[in-house]
Write an enzyme that holds these catalytic residues in place. Structure first.
Site, PDB file in Angstrom:
ATOM      1  N   GLU A 112       9.373 -32.760  11.159  1.00 16.15           N
ATOM      2  CA  GLU A 112      10.135 -33.527  12.078  1.00 16.15           C
ATOM      3  C   GLU A 112      11.475 -33.518  11.111  1.00 16.15           C
ATOM      4  O   GLU A 112      11.604 -34.478  10.329  1.00 16.15           O
ATOM      5  CB  GLU A 112       9.646 -34.859  12.136  1.00 16.15           C
ATOM      6  CG  GLU A 112      10.498 -35.834  13.071  1.00 16.15           C
ATOM      7  CD  GLU A 112      10.685 -37.055  12.806  1.00 16.15           C
ATOM      8  OE1 GLU A 112      11.252 -37.825  13.718  1.00 16.15           O
ATOM      9  OE2 GLU A 112      10.045 -37.553  11.662  1.00 16.15           O
ATOM     10  N   ASP A 140       6.624 -36.193   8.684  1.00 14.86           N
ATOM     11  CA  ASP A 140       7.390 -37.148   9.351  1.00 14.86           C
ATOM     12  C   ASP A 140       8.838 -37.507   8.164  1.00 14.86           C
ATOM     13  O   ASP A 140       8.565 -37.409   7.366  1.00 14.86           O
ATOM     14  CB  ASP A 140       6.714 -38.634   9.210  1.00 14.86           C
ATOM     15  CG  ASP A 140       7.741 -39.690   9.797  1.00 14.86           C
ATOM     16  OD1 ASP A 140       8.101 -39.688  11.007  1.00 14.86           O
ATOM     17  OD2 ASP A 140       7.779 -40.758   9.254  1.00 14.86           O
TER      18      ASP A 140
END
Length: 636
Positions: A368, A315
């Site tokens: 990401e 993330d």
């Protein structure tokens, strides 16, 4: 008589690795471990608190009394406090009471390495071990074939708390129930993988799991650790891979968490310019501290090792890469070379990926990452960060923005929908329609589509079909697969009743068939990251808003010809150029009646003529349905 017995699981080699930032199996040493010392059963504890002058284990076994069970600090300067406490074991609740040597602060902390945590809002750690017997040997032996970059990779992203609820009981499904219902659903829709939003223990539901306090414990909201293993096992037995969201970018300031652990900045960077995230009001790991690097990489390895996970989606990588991420001038300090790159975070990510792929070469790490940082998915030895894949955020933004436009205006924006192909092969891209695109007033995916109901659903089917035809792997968030009208709400179940309506059922059936189509056509996956696997036929038909291209396989028999009509006007007798003669047959059509399309524009076998077109020797005339994608292959 002392209540804590001197005992250690650490060797001198362990300590040297820990201090060097190279101990990647710390979960085997740190935390609480049920064991036996001199014939007496009990639990060994080890915690890193370098700024402490005293550390006690407190819990339900001594009425949370400080000072009764004091751990001993190691002599080697590692900052590790440890000891064996007899007579306590599985199921006992505990925390560490830490007296700081610097400022008189006393903290009471959950165990950073706890294998299980109390159900929030309670915050204690739980002594735990399980003897789960895995039944996924077949998957584990062959999963390199499922997780390869040359395999179909179609991901269904899930938030476990809101995918489906027992409405009458006002609760989410348990891990056991998900092992039945979620697994059966994903298998029926033919997705290859499931991605779970963070399952590591977190205290605050509205964080969706991205503010983690228990990095080594699956959340107790849905059951015990071995029940989560059962869910993973069941997915594998049904031929489905599992990816976990993993958050090494930031952590919350909750009193029982990692922040200010021993009264000092142990896990977070002491400089607020590097240690505090203004957007998320959370702390940032100190990537320059070797022991923190060992903690984080050990955590990544833990889920791959102990839970048989097939990949980690990392993330907020962009927030780690840049010192000035979301900061104004004067709020950040350049690196030693005067740049804005966080060199410590970059080297941490390189070490992470090197270790993951060295130990588990049959998994994937997925970044990401929302910037143009070069080489995110290139190997470290070639100067990259070493991830297997990267989310293609540019494609997502441009495509959703294009599809939100009324079709009458699309001819002025053809470049927006074709731009992704100018950089599609600079990284190993995954096309993401994630949870972030259906929250905070952005509306649902179907909610962005223009026109009346028929056009909105036709646009949605076209969007998904174009996505599956575009190079790259695929990711879709729960609810998108049947046209969920409302934005995602983490507190509510998906609107499963919508499947009673033909248009929603049609979208779901389309996704099911697109996944089959993707798996069956090697040209769509074997060369999905290779420039040679794609060729435009015509990207310049602005006036008709039509795109045509070829997804090329390893041989011409595998080639798939794709044509997208991006307006509600049917294009009958539309000619496209081809490079060889023969006959082509329709192999996919998003306008079929079973998907709630018109069903009026099908293409029987078409003969390729010798008429040159699109700078090619041959051409064929086809009928294009409104707002639809049609795909063809040459007959053998």
């Amino acid at each position: 008589m002392a209540k804590v017995t001197p005992f250690s699981l650490f060797t001198e080699f362990d300590i040297n690795l820990f201090k060097a930032g190279k101990h990647y199996r710390l979960y085997e040493k740190m935390g609480s471990h049920i064991t036996e010392v001199k014939g007496i059963e009990g639990t060994y504890f080890a915690v890193w608190a370098p700024g402490a002058k005293k550390v006690s284990v407190v819990g339900d076994f001594n009425f949370w009394k400080d000072g009764e069970y004091e751990l001993m600090v190691r002599w080697d300067g590692s900052g590790i406090w440890e000891g064996f406490i007899p007579g306590i074991g599985k199921g006992n609740l505990y925390k560490y009471k830490i007296h700081s040597s610097h400022n008189g602060i006393i903290t009471e902390k959950a165990d950073p390495y706890a294998r299980r945590c109390e159900h929030p809002p309670s915050t204690a750690s739980v002594i735990w071990e399980d003897s789960y017997k895995w039944k996924d040997a077949k998957w584990m032996k062959s999963r390199k074939n499922h997780n390869s970059l040359e395999s179909p990779f179609s991901v269904y992203e899930v938030h476990l708390g809101s995918w489906k609820k027992r409405v009458e009981e006002d609760r989410s499904l348990s891990y056991f129930e998900l092992a039945d219902e979620l697994v059966a659903y994903v298998k029926d829709l033919n997705f290859t993988h499931v991605e779970l939003m963070p399952v590591m223990e977190y205290p605050f539901d509205p964080s969706w799991g991205y503010q983690i306090t228990g990095y080594f414990a699956p959340t107790s909201r849905f059951g015990y650790p071995e029940e989560f293993k059962f869910l993973v096992d069941k997915l594998h037995q049904e031929g489905i891979g599992i990816i976990l969201d993993w958050v090494p970018s930031h952590f919350p300031e909750d009193a029982h968490g990692l922040g200010n652990f021993d009264g000092t900045c142990v896990y977070e960077h002491p400089d607020k310019r590097k240690g505090y995230h203004p957007d998320w009001k959370s702390l940032i790991f100190n990537y320059s501290r070797n022991e923190v690097r060992s903690f984080l990489i050990s955590n990544a390895i833990f889920w791959l090792d102990q839970y048989h996970v097939d990949g980690l989606r990392v993330d907020a990588v962009a927030s780690m890469l840049y010192l000035d991420y979301s900061r104004e001038e004067g709020e950040w300090e350049p690196n030693q070379f005067g740049g804005n790159e966080n060199l410590d975070a970059i080297s941490f990510l390189e070490d992470l990926n090197k270790e993951v792929y060295a130990s588990f070469p049959d998994v994937q790490t997925i970044a990401e990452e929302s910037t143009a940082y070069s080489g995110v998915s290139k190997p470290v030895f070639l100067g990259g960060l070493g991830f297997g894949m990267k989310w293609m955020m540019g494609w997502m933004h441009d495509t959703l923005e294009y599809f939100a436009k009324a079709p009458v205006h699309r001819k002025y924006h053809q470049d927006d929908i074709t731009f992704s192909m100018t950089y599609a092969f600079t990284e190993n891209f995954m096309l993401p329609l994630s949870h972030d695109e259906v929250v905070h007033g952005k509306r649902s995916i179907i909610g962005r589509m223009p026109g009346d109901e028929w056009q909105r659903f036709a646009n949605l089917r076209l969007l998904y079909s174009y996505m599956f035809a575009h190079p790259g792997t695929k990711l879709m968030f729960q609810g998108d697969e049947f046209g969920q009208y409302d934005e995602w709400d983490f507190q509510s179940s998906l609107d499963w009743h919508l499947l009673d309506y033909k248009v929603h059922k049609g979208v779901q059936l389309l996704i099911k068939d697109l996944n089959i189509f993707y798996k069956q056509e090697p040209a769509l996956y074997k060369t999905q990251f290779i420039q040679d696997g794609f060729e435009w036929i015509d990207y310049n038909d602005h006036e008709n808003s039509v795109l045509s291209f070829i997804r090329k396989g390893e041989n011409k028999k595998e080639d798939v010809i794709v044509v997208c009509n991006l307006t509600p006007v049917p294009r009958e007798k539309y000619r496209i150029g081809l490079s060889k003669t023969g006959k082509i047959k329709e192999v996919f059509n998003s306008d079929l009646e079973k998907y709630s399309g018109t069903g009026n524009y099908k293409n029987p076998t078409k003969s390729v003529s010798a008429k040159s077109w699109h700078f090619r020797k041959y051409s064929v005339v086809i009928d294009l349905p409104p707002l639809a994608m049609v795909a063809f292959k040459y007959e053998k």
